[in-house]
Design a protein around this motif. Structure first.
Motif, mmCIF file in Angstrom:
data_model
loop_
_atom_site.group_PDB
_atom_site.id
_atom_site.type_symbol
_atom_site.label_atom_id
_atom_site.label_comp_id
_atom_site.label_asym_id
_atom_site.label_seq_id
_atom_site.Cartn_x
_atom_site.Cartn_y
_atom_site.Cartn_z
ATOM 1 N N UNK A 10 0.855 -1.190 0.000
ATOM 2 C CA UNK A 10 0.000 0.000 0.000
ATOM 3 C C UNK A 10 0.889 1.238 0.000
ATOM 4 N N UNK A 11 0.752 2.098 -0.998
ATOM 5 C CA UNK A 11 1.391 3.408 -0.998
ATOM 6 C C UNK A 11 0.461 4.365 -0.267
ATOM 7 N N UNK A 12 0.870 4.787 0.921
ATOM 8 C CA UNK A 12 -0.007 5.507 1.850
ATOM 9 C C UNK A 12 0.348 6.992 1.878
ATOM 10 N N UNK A 13 -0.513 7.813 1.280
ATOM 11 C CA UNK A 13 -0.327 9.260 1.266
ATOM 12 C C UNK A 13 -1.306 9.948 2.219
ATOM 13 N N UNK A 14 -1.681 9.283 3.297
ATOM 14 C CA UNK A 14 -2.733 9.810 4.164
ATOM 15 C C UNK A 14 -2.178 10.562 5.358
ATOM 16 N N UNK A 15 -3.064 11.298 6.005
ATOM 17 C CA UNK A 15 -2.709 12.089 7.177
ATOM 18 C C UNK A 15 -3.922 12.218 8.077
ATOM 19 N N UNK A 16 -3.684 12.656 9.298
ATOM 20 C CA UNK A 16 -4.719 12.784 10.330
ATOM 21 C C UNK A 16 -5.321 11.415 10.657
ATOM 22 N N UNK A 17 -6.651 11.261 10.746
ATOM 23 C CA UNK A 17 -7.227 9.988 11.181
ATOM 24 C C UNK A 17 -7.927 9.221 10.072
ATOM 25 N N UNK A 32 2.222 -4.406 3.528
ATOM 26 C CA UNK A 32 3.395 -3.532 3.608
ATOM 27 C C UNK A 32 2.918 -2.119 3.287
ATOM 28 N N UNK A 33 2.688 -1.339 4.330
ATOM 29 C CA UNK A 33 2.185 0.029 4.164
ATOM 30 C C UNK A 33 3.373 0.983 4.193
ATOM 31 N N UNK A 34 3.639 1.622 3.062
ATOM 32 C CA UNK A 34 4.729 2.584 2.950
ATOM 33 C C UNK A 34 4.122 3.977 3.099
ATOM 34 N N UNK A 35 4.376 4.578 4.241
ATOM 35 C CA UNK A 35 3.780 5.873 4.574
ATOM 36 C C UNK A 35 4.659 6.976 3.997
ATOM 37 N N UNK A 36 4.166 7.664 2.995
ATOM 38 C CA UNK A 36 4.915 8.716 2.325
ATOM 39 C C UNK A 36 4.506 10.054 2.938
ATOM 40 N N UNK A 37 5.459 10.671 3.640
ATOM 41 C CA UNK A 37 5.184 11.876 4.414
ATOM 42 C C UNK A 37 5.971 13.062 3.868
ATOM 43 N N UNK A 38 5.493 14.237 4.189
ATOM 44 C CA UNK A 38 6.260 15.443 3.879
ATOM 45 C C UNK A 38 7.541 15.448 4.726
ATOM 46 N N UNK A 39 8.492 16.295 4.364
ATOM 47 C CA UNK A 39 9.730 16.397 5.129
ATOM 48 C C UNK A 39 9.388 16.841 6.557
ATOM 49 N N UNK A 367 10.515 9.485 8.160
ATOM 50 C CA UNK A 367 11.548 9.076 7.222
ATOM 51 C C UNK A 367 12.421 7.932 7.683
ATOM 52 N N UNK A 368 11.999 7.225 8.723
ATOM 53 C CA UNK A 368 12.841 6.170 9.305
ATOM 54 C C UNK A 368 13.252 5.111 8.290
ATOM 55 N N UNK A 369 12.391 4.832 7.325
ATOM 56 C CA UNK A 369 12.658 3.732 6.397
ATOM 57 C C UNK A 369 12.954 4.215 4.974
ATOM 58 N N UNK A 370 13.285 5.503 4.829
ATOM 59 C CA UNK A 370 13.498 6.043 3.489
ATOM 60 C C UNK A 370 14.587 5.274 2.742
ATOM 61 N N UNK A 371 15.759 5.142 3.360
ATOM 62 C CA UNK A 371 16.862 4.461 2.682
ATOM 63 C C UNK A 371 16.527 3.001 2.410
ATOM 64 N N UNK A 372 15.899 2.352 3.388
ATOM 65 C CA UNK A 372 15.524 0.946 3.227
ATOM 66 C C UNK A 372 14.578 0.750 2.049
ATOM 67 N N UNK A 373 13.550 1.583 1.978
ATOM 68 C CA UNK A 373 12.555 1.443 0.917
ATOM 69 C C UNK A 373 13.153 1.781 -0.442
ATOM 70 N N UNK A 374 13.887 2.891 -0.504
ATOM 71 C CA UNK A 374 14.448 3.286 -1.796
ATOM 72 C C UNK A 374 15.444 2.245 -2.313
ATOM 73 N N UNK A 375 16.190 1.630 -1.407
ATOM 74 C CA UNK A 375 17.094 0.560 -1.818
ATOM 75 C C UNK A 375 16.310 -0.603 -2.420
ATOM 76 N N UNK A 376 15.194 -0.954 -1.807
ATOM 77 C CA UNK A 376 14.351 -2.024 -2.338
ATOM 78 C C UNK A 376 13.824 -1.687 -3.724
#
Length: 404
Positions: A10-17, A32-39, A367-376
């Motif tokens: 799941x490419x997750x572009x959500x926010x709030x509740x 596998x929910x990849x939470x894509x957040x602003x900086x 951004x904890x998993x940015x490098x991990x995800x981009x490497x994948x």
């Protein structure tokens, strides 16, 4: 398969509740929910509860973002949009809850995404829908409690409109997102065909009041709140909350004969039809409460439950946490806080015998998993560093502090 959704991305572009709680439900079942957040992370991370944060993080965010991986991207930049499209190209579903048109500005609208992933399940959640006279308005739980009639039907007769004590519209909307995402994924599994799914807060606020709206629009009855605070403007007595000697109990649908037998008072027989029980619900409340006030809560519950009267204590959250059935159901769990230590939160509400949901990882730092995800997704170290240097991703890809 250990979990039903373990092969779903799941490419997750959500926010709030509205969105994040929906995607957490999917993550709990193995997606596998990849939470894509602003900086810096989504705004909910800093939403105070009672003016406080929990070790620098909003407890609201912590409640709705476990079992996810976080990637920080500047979606206003061309490079950030390219990275997002690379992720979306491999995803089974995309979920977003920006205002209508925002994803299009990011180059991530439905038509844009279908060019790189024709079979995508594209789930768009908003306040009022993608079009129509209110499409551009801000959508938020309290606003929809007001618009939908819920606040007008809550509380006592002479009280102002009263919202309920939780974000109930967001909550039902989140369940609708999760449910309809699964419906679309099931269709995709059978046919190979993706589709767009639109949900919104307005529709959710109407949907969960299906019985009240149907009754109000089809019966020639003046539905209004009761003077004594019957818990539901559409039902008769004794349905409601009753004071005891040391607290309160809730009493649901109960035959008047049971009250006659329990309290040896023939006056309860006067309310012998459903119409009487509705029209005279305040009288029933006053009469029954004259008895309930004489009992301690535990004693009254024993009396009522032994007589098969539908009753329950009125708990605060501390009492809820001590309830033996809550403990038996594993509905409160302790999980790791992203800043260290543990916090208590709500568990997985359903048991599946073969593919159970579970809590595996804590809510991520920004951004904890940015490098991990981009490497994948095929990015090498040089490319990742260039994105970092350009500000497309966060400065720290694998660690962040509670101040973020």
């Amino acid at each position: 398969m250990d979990q039903a959704l373990e092969d779903v991305t799941i490419a997750d572009f959500t926010q709030m509740m509205q969105g994040p709680w929906a995607t957490q439900k999917l993550a709990d079942m193995g997606a596998d929910v990849i939470k894509i957040e602003r900086i810096g992370g989504e705004w909910e991370r800093t939403l105070h509860a009672g003016g406080e944060l929990l070790d620098g993080v909003s407890p609201f965010f912590l409640a709705m973002n476990r079992n996810k991986r976080s990637v920080e991207l500047d979606l206003k930049s061309d490079e950030g949009q390219e990275v997002a499209l690379d992720i979306v190209a491999e995803a089974d579903a995309l979920v977003e809850n920006f205002r209508p048109g925002v994803m299009d500005k990011f180059g991530l609208g439905y038509d844009d995404v279908r060019e790189v992933n024709p079979e995508i399940v594209y789930v768009s959640a908003s306040g009022f829908g993608p079009d129509g006279p209110y499409a551009g308005r801000p959508g938020q739980d309290l606003l929809l409690q007001a618009m939908s009639g819920l606040a007008q039907n809550t509380g006592r007769k002479d009280d102002p409109p009263t919202p309920v004590g939780t974000a109930i519209v967001d909550e039902h909307a989140a369940s609708q997102i999760a449910f309809n995402t699964m419906v679309a994924l099931f269709h995709k599994e059978r046919t190979g065909e993706g589709q767009r799914v639109d949900t919104n807060l307005l529709n959710a606020s109407i949907d969960f009041q299906c019985q009240e709206i149907t009754a109000s629009l089809n019966l020639d009855v003046d539905f209004e709140r009761s003077e004594e605070g019957i818990a539901q403007a559409f039902l008769g007595g004794p349905y409601g909350i009753y004071e005891t000697a040391d607290g309160y109990v809730a009493i649901a649908m109960t035959p008047m004969e049971a009250l006659v037998d329990l309290f040896e008072d023939e006056r309860f027989t006067e309310f012998d039809t459903p119409k009487d029980q509705f029209d005279r619900r305040d009288e029933i409340k006053r009469l029954l409460e004259s008895y309930t006030r004489e009992y301690a809560t535990d004693d009254l519950l024993d009396l009522l439950l032994d007589a098969d009267v539908w009753a329950a204590p009125v708990n605060d959250f501390d009492a809820l946490a001590e309830d033996p059935q809550v403990d038996h159901n594993d509905m409160l769990v302790d999980i790791e806080h992203p800043g260290g230590g543990e916090f208590t939160t709500v568990g997985v509400p359903a048991d599946l015998s073969e593919t159970p949901g579970r809590v595996e990882t804590p809510p991520p730092s920004p951004g904890e998993h940015t490098e991990e995800v981009l490497t994948e997704f095929g990015y090498d170290d040089e490319r990742i560093q260039s994105l970092r240097d350009a500000g497309v991703t966060g400065e720290s890809l694998q660690t962040s502090t509670s101040d973020d």
